[in-house]
Scaffold this motif. Structure first.
Motif, short mmCIF file in Angstrom:
data_model
loop_
_atom_site.label_atom_id
_atom_site.label_comp_id
_atom_site.label_asym_id
_atom_site.label_seq_id
_atom_site.Cartn_x
_atom_site.Cartn_y
_atom_site.Cartn_z
N ASN A 24 0.83 -1.19 0.00
CA ASN A 24 0.00 0.00 0.00
C ASN A 24 0.87 1.26 0.00
O ASN A 24 2.06 1.22 0.31
N HIS B 219 -5.23 4.39 -5.31
CA HIS B 219 -5.83 3.44 -6.24
C HIS B 219 -6.19 4.10 -7.57
O HIS B 219 -6.23 3.44 -8.60
N GLU C 271 -3.43 3.61 -10.09
CA GLU C 271 -2.90 2.26 -10.21
C GLU C 271 -3.06 1.71 -11.62
O GLU C 271 -4.12 1.81 -12.23
N VAL C 272 -1.98 1.15 -12.15
CA VAL C 272 -1.99 0.49 -13.45
C VAL C 272 -2.00 -1.01 -13.22
O VAL C 272 -1.15 -1.55 -12.52
N GLU C 273 -2.98 -1.70 -13.81
CA GLU C 273 -3.12 -3.14 -13.58
C GLU C 273 -2.89 -3.97 -14.84
O GLU C 273 -2.75 -5.18 -14.75
N SER C 274 -2.87 -3.33 -16.00
CA SER C 274 -2.67 -4.05 -17.25
C SER C 274 -1.23 -4.59 -17.33
O SER C 274 -0.27 -3.81 -17.29
N ARG C 275 -1.09 -5.91 -17.46
CA ARG C 275 0.25 -6.50 -17.50
C ARG C 275 1.04 -5.98 -18.69
O ARG C 275 2.23 -5.69 -18.58
N ILE D 115 2.22 -2.50 -17.96
CA ILE D 115 3.30 -2.52 -16.97
C ILE D 115 4.61 -2.94 -17.62
O ILE D 115 5.66 -2.31 -17.41
N PHE E 248 6.55 1.11 -7.66
CA PHE E 248 6.11 -0.28 -7.68
C PHE E 248 6.90 -1.07 -6.63
O PHE E 248 7.93 -0.62 -6.13
N PRO F 22 2.59 -6.96 -10.25
CA PRO F 22 1.24 -7.11 -10.82
C PRO F 22 0.53 -5.77 -11.01
O PRO F 22 -0.38 -5.66 -11.82
N THR F 23 0.97 -4.75 -10.26
CA THR F 23 0.44 -3.40 -10.41
C THR F 23 1.57 -2.41 -10.18
O THR F 23 2.60 -2.74 -9.59
N ARG G 282 -2.30 5.77 -21.83
CA ARG G 282 -2.47 4.34 -22.10
C ARG G 282 -2.45 4.05 -23.59
O ARG G 282 -1.90 3.04 -24.03
#
Length: 249
Positions: free
Chosen positions: A2, A10, A13-17, A20, A92, A114-115, A239
């Protein structure tokens, strides 16, 4: 991990693999320095990304020049990393850190996160708007210029303001002038109504010898909803750019 010091982290936050991996590759290709926080600010290693390997889902960092610090990194197994890319702060967490061989030397290998967190700062980061899907600003003209309103294409946008192109030299507003009830029409996001203050004016000559004018405008008292719309649009542009760099678009 965190980020309690960041409000609403949040939202960044970037979650797309794929995104990343594209960001990490850019950090490595541009030889950006990475601050590796082993136990917070009291123990920091400055390193670089040597390789990003999607096949093994790992990222390789250069080792510290201090052997004892390498031992502390390996003992912790998890470190927080901070760097910048195109003046955007990237945060990260690298987990499962272990020693590895890389190009005839020793290095550090960890799992691809992962994020990650991407923080844009309004004071220095501007994103150019696409020519293919232009953004428009509808600005009321002062009575001295005949009143009514005029439409201007945006050159760039940030969380602090916009720059417009006034190729017909219509606006004629002096630096410091505040223009109320302006509407910035953000594609796929919607319009943002805000007052704009003229901060700088730059005249330049095009290749066809015609004069164009770039006007920098600062948001004045932008609403929270309006700022949220601007942030979402900038994130969308980022993005799309990262997708192009990763060969996805």
């Amino acid at each position: 991990m965190n980020y309690p010091e960041l409000e609403d982290w949040h939202d960044y936050e970037v979650e797309s693999r794929r995104e990343i991996i594209a960001l990490l590759n850019q950090i490595g290709e541009k030889h950006q320095l990475v601050r590796m926080l082993i136990k917070g600010e009291a123990d920091v290693c400055v390193t670089t990304v040597l390789e990003v390997d999607p096949d093994t889902n790992t990222i390789v960092f250069d080792r510290s020049i201090d052997p004892l610090q390498n031992e502390r990194i390996l003992a912790s197994g998890q470190v927080r990393c901070e760097t910048t890319l195109d003046k955007i702060r990237i945060l990260f967490t690298a987990e499962n850190v272990r020693s590895t061989e890389f190009e005839n030397g020793m290095a550090l290998r960890a799992g691809i996160p992962p994020t990650l967190i991407r923080l844009q700062r309004r004071e220095y980061y501007r994103m150019e708007t696409p020519v293919s899907n232009p953004v428009r600003a509808v600005i009321p003209l002062p009575p001295i210029l005949g009143g009514g309103s005029a439409v201007f294409p945006l050159h760039d946008i940030s969380c602090g303001g916009i720059a417009i192109l006034d190729n017909k030299l219509q606006l004629g507003a002096a630096i410091g002038t505040t223009l109320p009830d302006c509407r910035v029409e953000l594609p796929e996001i919607g319009p943002v109504t805000v007052s704009l203050q003229v901060r700088n004016v730059l005249d330049f000559t095009l290749l066809n010898n015609k004069t164009n004018r770039r006007i920098g405008l600062q948001f004045v008292d932008i609403s929270r909803g309006g700022l949220g719309g601007v942030q979402r649009y900038i994130t969308k542009l980022e993005r799309e750019r990262n997708a192009r760099l990763a060969g996805l678009a």
